[in-house]
Write an enzyme that holds these catalytic residues in place. Structure first.
Site, PDB file in Angstrom:
ATOM      1  N   ASP A 160       3.627   0.800  13.053  1.00  0.00           N
ATOM      2  CA  ASP A 160       2.949  -0.503  13.072  1.00  0.00           C
ATOM      3  C   ASP A 160       3.655  -1.602  13.846  1.00  0.00           C
ATOM      4  O   ASP A 160       3.004  -2.380  14.521  1.00  0.00           O
ATOM      5  CB  ASP A 160       2.693  -1.017  11.654  1.00  0.00           C
ATOM      6  CG  ASP A 160       1.592  -0.261  10.949  1.00  0.00           C
ATOM      7  OD1 ASP A 160       0.988   0.628  11.585  1.00  0.00           O
ATOM      8  OD2 ASP A 160       1.335  -0.529   9.779  1.00  0.00           O
TER       9      ASP A 160
ATOM     10  N   ASP B 237       0.801  -1.221   0.000  1.00  0.00           N
ATOM     11  CA  ASP B 237       0.000   0.000   0.000  1.00  0.00           C
ATOM     12  C   ASP B 237       0.835   1.274   0.000  1.00  0.00           C
ATOM     13  O   ASP B 237       0.405   2.297  -0.514  1.00  0.00           O
ATOM     14  CB  ASP B 237      -1.008   0.007   1.148  1.00  0.00           C
ATOM     15  CG  ASP B 237      -0.417  -0.350   2.494  1.00  0.00           C
ATOM     16  OD1 ASP B 237       0.827  -0.419   2.617  1.00  0.00           O
ATOM     17  OD2 ASP B 237      -1.194  -0.569   3.436  1.00  0.00           O
TER      18      ASP B 237
END
Length: 887
Positions: free
Chosen positions: A482, A72
């Protein structure tokens, strides 16, 4: 729960929005950059393996072992079968086109396998200033041509796991279709992606938005047209395929079809409603279109779902959901068929976060299903698979969950699922953290267990917020989105675990004590729990600090040079300071909330801050700050600054924006005054590394625009001259978060990327690492003693510390220590010394600052090396011609 990155500094990128173009768009050449002299660098990733969401995996249908993965925000990759690794394909994307590192779709040409296409663009809202593009390659992604589009694409937008939005006609490969977001409709190319025009008679541009109230435009964007699928059986070679299916983000009108090669379109009758069609996978052999549905667009959300099969010959829709709708708490998305056995279908419950994702398998076209795991007696599970994550051990997250959760998890956000079209035993699927795969999938049907392991080596997809390379201990510490961050003791190996205790979802800043590098602090974001952690062993182990009242996020943090105190500027409250390890905090005065904070690297009571064009200084350990009178600094907050190790009051500041002050500034008086470097047009980061041979000042590194060229630059003369050290093939999009050199290895630089992980470069100039002012032939006299200690040892590698003591009566003004390894060991890195090695013989020499050793004093240095079989200690050491006592 892991959330994929949103670029945090897009406001620093001041390029304007690209103007819209006419419906028919001609091809445009990729931008060129000015060529300037560059040192020859070798670029690699500090291995983490994965670390982000992989929403798409694409196998070529004509050539065996040709596969691609899209990410992404981190570009696209091609599978390398010989090494079973991935190779990056979009590292050439430059600073001004950083959004093209986000890949919303990828198509591999089944007529000509050399051709591959990428639909690139990261955000459809204002976060990405540029429009999307179609990148096209005729050499499997080794090089690219680009056609800019008159609208944006959203590789990191909601709905990015649906697809593929980009498809090549399997019969006439000059024809491609692209489904656009934001109400821009369906687009077609008839010249192999060179030019594109809107299919104006396509009846539905989509209407689904995740959250209409989101004023940022992120969750409120129309997710548009989400997949294109050709029925290859309705065409012949060289002639356009007649039947094409289109998926639209519209819960009442999700599937459309053309039976005349795109001349006309109509809604497919009898289709289910109330759900979004995430994919359309066609089994042309049996005449079935499989459609997984979810009530949400994903990749995070989805509470209900169904799975349907459409018979292309009869127009009959059949609900083939593996479980009743009432029993779902997730949507379906990942779906694949076995091209060798077309009746075999697999699908994922992509949004089943707890206790785990689920994978379903049918061998009779969806009439009946089996699951990857079932409950025996709740909460106990029986798995059809085994998992081995030893190659990426951090995938356990250091967790110890209670049943029915397990670690490692089968996954989450599992929207990419593909069986190799040439090998029924090989299947890969993407998760929010990695690519998993198996090569014995057939065991599922035979009653045995199939084995799952990471198939992700070479694919690096972390967003990097901060970097540190201490003078001793691990060469690299990182703060990541993350996955928190890692301590790399070996850049070529995946660390055993991310930072834990606590495990931040995102680490925003870290620092170490310059003269006591075992002391490390990091801050970050966590849904519940502390936002700061400390280590006293160089980041190997951690313990949580205590938050002051009001903290909502990590912010920035600074450690005193001796580790005695810390200054923290968290989100949610003002700047704070503490002595010790954060058991209690006091508010700093004289500095605004949200300021960026750093420490002087010599004086433990001096700290610095910056906010909205003002530089602040504290000389009492962070208790009070005073605004500097320095003027002309950037007015915004897109600034990064650092103090030079070993130089009190020596501060470098980079940042700004094109509508104001922008560049690189230097202060030698603790920020009282700054001088702007006239030869640097723009700069966004600054870092320091080992000085060049003969230089008295540390090497500078920056991500900057110099001489009209954007790149990674190095200066060995205090910024008087600069050398670009990257090239046009190695740009990695946006590199504005952090940069640091290595204090132990001349020329080595660590570069933070937003989605391509930590890149490190090594110079071909291996002779530059003297540190400056080294006597080439020191000739100390008198007695000496050596202590040689192996401090760490692992398979194939080790770390050793050497202490050289002057046991004579006269001072040394330089030293040169020699020894021979007994088992063929080789030094790979050394710190606090320079070295040469010929065969088994090693000579270590002082650097400019540690050559003087008084009688009765000692000097220490350390190194890492390689070994095989046996790692014996050297038996003898010589200081010049003088033999030393070995202790």
């Amino acid at each position: 729960m892991r959330r994929t990155r949103v670029l945090t500094a897009v406001l620093a990128l001041s390029a304007g929005l690209l103007a819209g173009s006419p419906p028919v768009l001609a091809a445009q050449k990729a931008e060129k950059t000015v060529s300037i002299a560059a040192d020859t660098y070798t670029w690699k990733n500090a291995r983490i393996d994965g670390g982000g969401f992989v929403p798409g995996i694409v196998f070529n249908r004509k050539e065996k072992n040709l596969a691609y993965a899209r990410t992404d925000i981190g570009g696209a990759y091609r599978w390398v079968q010989s090494s079973k690794t991935w190779t990056p394909l979009l590292d050439s994307v430059g600073w001004d086109s950083w959004g093209h590192t986000g890949v919303v779709s990828l198509a591999s040409d089944s007529v000509d396998p050399n051709k591959v296409y990428v639909a690139a663009g990261t955000y459809t809202n204002s976060w990405d200033p540029g429009n999307g593009a179609i990148l096209r390659s005729s050499d499997r992604g080794a090089s690219w041509a680009k056609t800019n589009l008159p609208f944006k694409l959203g590789g990191n937008m909601p709905g990015r796991g649906m697809g593929e939005r980009l498809a090549v006609d399997p019969n006439k490969n000059s024809v491609l279709y692209l489904g656009a977001p934001s109400g821009k409709g369906l687009w077609r190319s008839t010249d192999s992606g060179v030019s594109w025009s809107q299919v104006t008679n396509f009846p539905n541009v989509g209407n689904y938005v995740q959250d209409a109230s989101d004023t940022s435009g992120y969750a409120s964007d129309n997710q548009g047209i989400v997949w294109v699928t050709f029925d290859e059986s309705t065409g012949t070679s060289g002639n356009a395929t007649k039947t094409i299916y289109i998926g639209v983000a519209d819960k009442d009108n999700a599937v459309y079809r053309s039976t005349d090669a795109g001349a006309t379109w109509s809604r497919v009758g009898g289709q289910p409603t109330g759900y979004l069609a995430h994919k359309g996978v066609l089994d042309a052999t049996n005449g079935y279109l499989y459609v997984p549905y979810s009530d949400k667009g994903g990749p995070y959300d989805g509470g209900k779902g169904q799975l349907w099969r459409y018979a292309t010959a009869t127009g009959t829709w059949t609900n083939i959901s593996p479980v009743a709708e009432a029993d779902t708490y997730y949507g379906f998305s990942g779906l694949t068929i076995d091209r060798q056995k077309p009746g075999t279908v697999m699908a994922t419950a992509y949004s089943s976060w707890w206790p785990d994702t689920q994978i379903f398998r049918s061998t009779n076209s969806g009439a009946t299903w089996t699951k990857a795991w079932d409950y025996t007696s709740y909460p106990n599970r029986s798995n059809r698979y085994t998992m081995d994550v030893s190659s990426s051990p951090w995938l356990t997250w250091g967790a110890n969950p209670s049943p029915p959760e397990q670690t490692p998890k089968l996954g989450w956000m599992t929207e990419a699922l593909e069986i190799d079209p040439f090998d029924s035993n090989r299947m890969m699927y993407g998760t929010g953290a990695t690519i998993y795969g198996t090569e014995n999938l057939g065991n599922w049907d035979s009653g045995g267990q199939f084995s799952i392991r990471p198939m992700v080596q070479g694919l690096e997809e972390t967003a990097v917020n901060d970097l540190a390379s201490p003078p001793s201990g691990a060469p690299l510490l990182s703060a990541l989105g993350d996955v928190g961050g890692f301590r790399h003791t070996d850049l070529t190996k995946v660390p055993s675990m991310m930072f834990t205790s606590p495990n931040f979802t995102t680490s925003t800043s870290l620092d170490y004590a310059e003269t006591s590098p075992g002391t490390v602090v990091r801050v970050g974001n966590l849904d519940s729990g502390p936002h700061i952690a400390f280590s006293t062993d160089n980041g190997a182990n951690w313990f949580a600090g205590t938050d002051p009242s009001g903290v909502s996020g990590g912010g920035t943090v600074a450690a005193a040079s001796d580790g005695s105190r810390f200054v923290w500027s968290p989100a949610g409250t003002g700047v704070q300071y503490t002595t010790g390890f954060g058991t209690s905090w006091q508010a700093s005065s004289g500095i605004p909330s949200g300021a960026i904070v750093e420490s002087d690297r010599v004086d433990p009571k001096t700290f610095y801050g910056f906010k909205s064009g003002k530089f602040y200084v504290s000389t009492d350990g962070g208790a009070t700050f005073t605004a500097s009178n320095a003027s002309g600094l950037p007015s915004g907050d897109s600034v990064r600054f650092k103090a030079l190790p070993g130089g009190k009051g020596d501060v470098w500041l980079a940042g700004g924006a094109t509508d104001g002050a922008y560049g690189l500034w230097h202060s030698t008086d603790s920020g009282a005054t700054f001088t702007k470097l006239s030869n640097v047009e723009q700069a966004d980061t600054i870092g320091f590394g080992k000085a060049a041979s003969g230089a008295s000042y540390q090497t500078l590194y920056t991500s900057a625009k110099i001489g009209g060229v954007r790149g990674i630059f190095r200066s060995t003369d205090k910024g008087a001259t600069w050398t670009r050290i990257n090239d046009d093939a190695h740009q990695w999009g946006w590199t504005g978060s952090a940069i640091t050199g290595d204090p132990r290895v001349y020329g080595r630089v660590y570069v933070a990327t937003n989605g391509r992980g930590v890149i490190y470069g090594d110079s071909s100039d291996t002779g530059g690492g003297g540190g400056g002012g080294t006597d080439p032939t020191p000739t100390p006299t008198g007695a000496c003693a050596v202590t040689y200690k192996i401090t760490s040892e692992w398979s194939g590698g080790f770390q050793a510390d050497v202490q050289l003591a002057n046991t004579g009566t006269s001072a040394w003004t330089g030293w040169s220590l020699g020894w021979s390894f007994p088992n063929g060991q080789a030094v790979s890195q050394i710190w606090n010394a320079d070295f040469t090695q010929s065969g088994s013989s090693v000579t270590a020499k002082n650097v400019n600052w540690n050559g003087n050793v008084a009688a009765g004093s000692s000097v220490s240095f350390g190194f890492t090396g390689s070994w095989s079989g046996t790692n014996g200690k050297p038996a003898a050491f010589k200081l010049g011609d003088q033999s030393c006592t070995v202790t």
